[in-house]
Design a protein around this motif. Sequence first.
Motif, mmCIF file in Angstrom:
data_model
loop_
_atom_site.group_PDB
_atom_site.id
_atom_site.type_symbol
_atom_site.label_atom_id
_atom_site.label_comp_id
_atom_site.label_asym_id
_atom_site.label_seq_id
_atom_site.Cartn_x
_atom_site.Cartn_y
_atom_site.Cartn_z
ATOM 1 N N SER A 1 0.804 -1.270 0.018
ATOM 2 C CA SER A 1 0.031 0.063 0.069
ATOM 3 C C SER A 1 0.880 1.281 0.202
ATOM 4 N N TYR A 2 0.507 2.280 -1.012
ATOM 5 C CA TYR A 2 1.214 3.457 -1.074
ATOM 6 C C TYR A 2 0.293 4.573 -0.652
ATOM 7 N N ALA A 3 0.563 5.667 -0.036
ATOM 8 C CA ALA A 3 -0.314 6.720 0.161
ATOM 9 C C ALA A 3 -0.635 7.556 -1.055
ATOM 10 N N PHE B 1 -6.839 4.900 3.065
ATOM 11 C CA PHE B 1 -8.072 3.866 3.208
ATOM 12 C C PHE B 1 -9.278 4.704 3.884
ATOM 13 N N GLY C 1 -8.991 6.698 6.937
ATOM 14 C CA GLY C 1 -9.054 6.774 8.426
ATOM 15 C C GLY C 1 -9.219 5.249 9.051
ATOM 16 N N THR D 1 5.876 1.813 7.297
ATOM 17 C CA THR D 1 5.703 3.021 7.022
ATOM 18 C C THR D 1 6.929 4.011 7.626
ATOM 19 N N HIS D 2 7.251 5.227 7.398
ATOM 20 C CA HIS D 2 8.197 5.894 7.758
ATOM 21 C C HIS D 2 7.919 6.144 9.257
ATOM 22 N N PHE E 1 8.003 8.994 10.430
ATOM 23 C CA PHE E 1 7.207 10.171 10.698
ATOM 24 C C PHE E 1 5.602 10.085 9.919
ATOM 25 N N GLN F 1 0.191 9.327 11.692
ATOM 26 C CA GLN F 1 -1.181 9.164 11.660
ATOM 27 C C GLN F 1 -1.323 7.697 11.000
ATOM 28 N N MET F 2 -0.533 7.385 10.080
ATOM 29 C CA MET F 2 -0.748 5.968 9.589
ATOM 30 C C MET F 2 -0.706 5.008 10.493
ATOM 31 N N ASN G 1 -3.556 4.824 12.953
ATOM 32 C CA ASN G 1 -4.529 4.149 12.449
ATOM 33 C C ASN G 1 -4.435 2.576 12.272
ATOM 34 N N LYS H 1 14.938 15.380 9.333
ATOM 35 C CA LYS H 1 14.097 14.593 9.965
ATOM 36 C C LYS H 1 14.836 13.321 10.659
HETATM 37 P P1 NAP Z 1 0.920 9.961 7.624
HETATM 38 O O1 NAP Z 1 0.890 11.596 7.858
HETATM 39 O O2 NAP Z 1 0.988 9.184 8.774
HETATM 40 O O3 NAP Z 1 -0.494 9.616 6.802
HETATM 41 C C1 NAP Z 1 -1.457 10.736 6.578
HETATM 42 C C2 NAP Z 1 -2.574 9.850 5.902
HETATM 43 O O4 NAP Z 1 -2.170 9.218 4.567
HETATM 44 C C3 NAP Z 1 -3.050 8.558 6.595
HETATM 45 O O5 NAP Z 1 -3.929 8.636 7.716
HETATM 46 C C4 NAP Z 1 -3.457 7.641 5.325
HETATM 47 O O6 NAP Z 1 -4.753 8.206 5.049
HETATM 48 C C5 NAP Z 1 -2.497 7.995 4.430
HETATM 49 N N1 NAP Z 1 -1.498 7.074 4.154
HETATM 50 C C6 NAP Z 1 -0.175 7.233 4.709
HETATM 51 N N2 NAP Z 1 0.758 6.127 4.408
HETATM 52 C C7 NAP Z 1 0.023 5.243 3.795
HETATM 53 C C8 NAP Z 1 0.267 4.127 3.038
HETATM 54 N N3 NAP Z 1 1.381 3.514 3.013
HETATM 55 N N4 NAP Z 1 -0.842 3.420 2.439
HETATM 56 C C9 NAP Z 1 -2.109 4.127 2.283
HETATM 57 N N5 NAP Z 1 -2.510 5.277 2.754
HETATM 58 C C10 NAP Z 1 -1.553 5.807 3.454
HETATM 59 O O7 NAP Z 1 1.834 9.606 6.374
HETATM 60 P P2 NAP Z 1 2.800 10.423 5.541
HETATM 61 O O8 NAP Z 1 4.038 11.202 6.439
HETATM 62 O O9 NAP Z 1 2.151 11.371 4.898
HETATM 63 O O10 NAP Z 1 3.495 9.538 4.625
HETATM 64 C C11 NAP Z 1 2.868 8.956 3.535
HETATM 65 C C12 NAP Z 1 3.832 7.728 2.901
HETATM 66 O O11 NAP Z 1 5.105 8.292 2.461
HETATM 67 C C13 NAP Z 1 4.065 6.460 3.858
HETATM 68 O O12 NAP Z 1 3.781 5.363 2.643
HETATM 69 C C14 NAP Z 1 5.227 6.654 4.324
HETATM 70 O O13 NAP Z 1 5.701 5.546 4.493
HETATM 71 C C15 NAP Z 1 6.122 7.225 3.057
HETATM 72 N N6 NAP Z 1 7.310 8.133 3.613
HETATM 73 C C16 NAP Z 1 6.887 9.222 4.413
HETATM 74 C C17 NAP Z 1 8.034 9.843 4.911
HETATM 75 C C18 NAP Z 1 7.880 11.009 6.074
HETATM 76 O O14 NAP Z 1 8.821 11.837 6.075
HETATM 77 N N7 NAP Z 1 6.642 10.985 6.602
HETATM 78 C C19 NAP Z 1 9.170 9.551 4.510
HETATM 79 C C20 NAP Z 1 9.410 8.658 3.713
HETATM 80 C C21 NAP Z 1 8.453 7.979 3.164
HETATM 81 P P3 NAP Z 1 -6.354 7.603 5.423
HETATM 82 O O15 NAP Z 1 -6.380 7.985 7.057
HETATM 83 O O16 NAP Z 1 -7.272 8.088 4.781
HETATM 84 O O17 NAP Z 1 -6.010 5.900 5.434
#
Ligand code: NAP
Length: 248
Positions: free
Chosen positions: A29-31, A49, A51, A71-72, A74, A77-78, A81, A195
């Motif tokens: 799963s990717y966001a 998804f 929430g 997931t990362h 940071f 929220q993911m 959940n 980070k």
């Molecule tokens: P986040 O703030 O924890 O997530 C916000 C929302 O994005 C989640 O509630 C979910 O939406 C959706 N989401 C996040 N990761 C998802 C996944 N793998 N599959 C499906 N939905 C996902 O996450 P984020 O920091 O935006 O990170 C998004 C993606 O980038 C993740 O896959 C993470 O591993 C990757 N990433 C993040 C970072 C970083 O610095 N944050 C660095 C490298 C990679 P719903 O509530 O609607 O389900």
Amino acid sequence: MKVLILGGTSEANTLAPALAVRNIPAVYSYAGRVSNPKPQPVPVRTGGFGGTQGLADFLRRENITHLVDATHPFAQQMSLNAVAAAAEIGTPLLALTRSAWKPEPGDQWQRMPTMEAAVASLRRKQQRVMLAIGRMHLDEFAAQPQHHYLLRLVDQPLEPLPLPHRTIVVDRGPFTVEEDRALLQRHRIELVVSKNAGGEGAAAKLVAARELGIPVLMIDRPLLPPRDEVHHVERVLQWLGHDTDLGV
Ligand code: NAP
Ligand code: 3Y8
């Protein structure tokens, strides 16, 4: 058995082939954060998804037997959940993550508890600052528009950026020390904002900064709920009850 991998990191990208080569049914799963995410050797789904409830419905509908949060650190929220949805329907959950970086001799780190604290600490005269934090939090730095920012982004930004003096580099990691040293020198960077992601994919800039004597604002990870955590794919395979000789 059917595994849902919450992905988007190098750990998830190591786990997916390990499951595929063992014919363990899995969904990655990717966001949907970037325009062309890395292809995977297992079926991929993209986008939120909806929430905790949306994730719980997905787990039921797709008969997911094991949930791996790769997931990362940071992606708070993911991860929140994932813990809530897994608890609600009793799906086994394991986090595959990496330890935080620790300063080494020669590092000039100033630890920041939050992104906000990093922004506040930039209340200083104009400097040449590398913001290596991606795209999603750039708006917060508009509070300190006086700096010359070097921004490294995965995609060209579609919306205008709130930082008047900035240079954009479009690149995706993993990065090398040579590349990052050259980048810091070319742009005469005086401060790096990072980070505390951990892992290898984003560490190059820290080694380069150490070698060049450049200070770093290191942003601590957000708090995550208690859950079982491992740092290696072999441990996930053991958890799944599969052989761990990683031929892959
Ligand atoms: P986040 O703030 O924890 O997530 C916000 C929302 O994005 C989640 O509630 C979910 O939406 C959706 N989401 C996040 N990761 C998802 C996944 N793998 N599959 C499906 N939905 C996902 O996450 P984020 O920091 O935006 O990170 C998004 C993606 O980038 C993740 O896959 C993470 O591993 C990757 N990433 C993040 C970072 C970083 O610095 N944050 C660095 C490298 C990679 P719903 O509530 O609607 O389900
Ligand atoms: C969409 C999926 C691999 C794994 C690639 C890792 C390493 C390289 C280093 C810098 C730091 C940053 C950022 C970073 C790194 C890996 C890994 C990692 C940091 C991809 C990817 C997705 C994302 C999302 C993206 C965020 C952004 C963060 C850039 C794929 C390439 C800064 C985090 O434009 C955006 O909206 C970007 C958003 C979340 C953080 C942010 O707040 O902007 N990652 N990065 C995932 C999804 O859609 O679910 O295409 O591979 C994955 C990787 N990025 O094996 O190749 O594992 O962490 N990603 C940070 O660590 O500080 C760059 O520039 O020095």
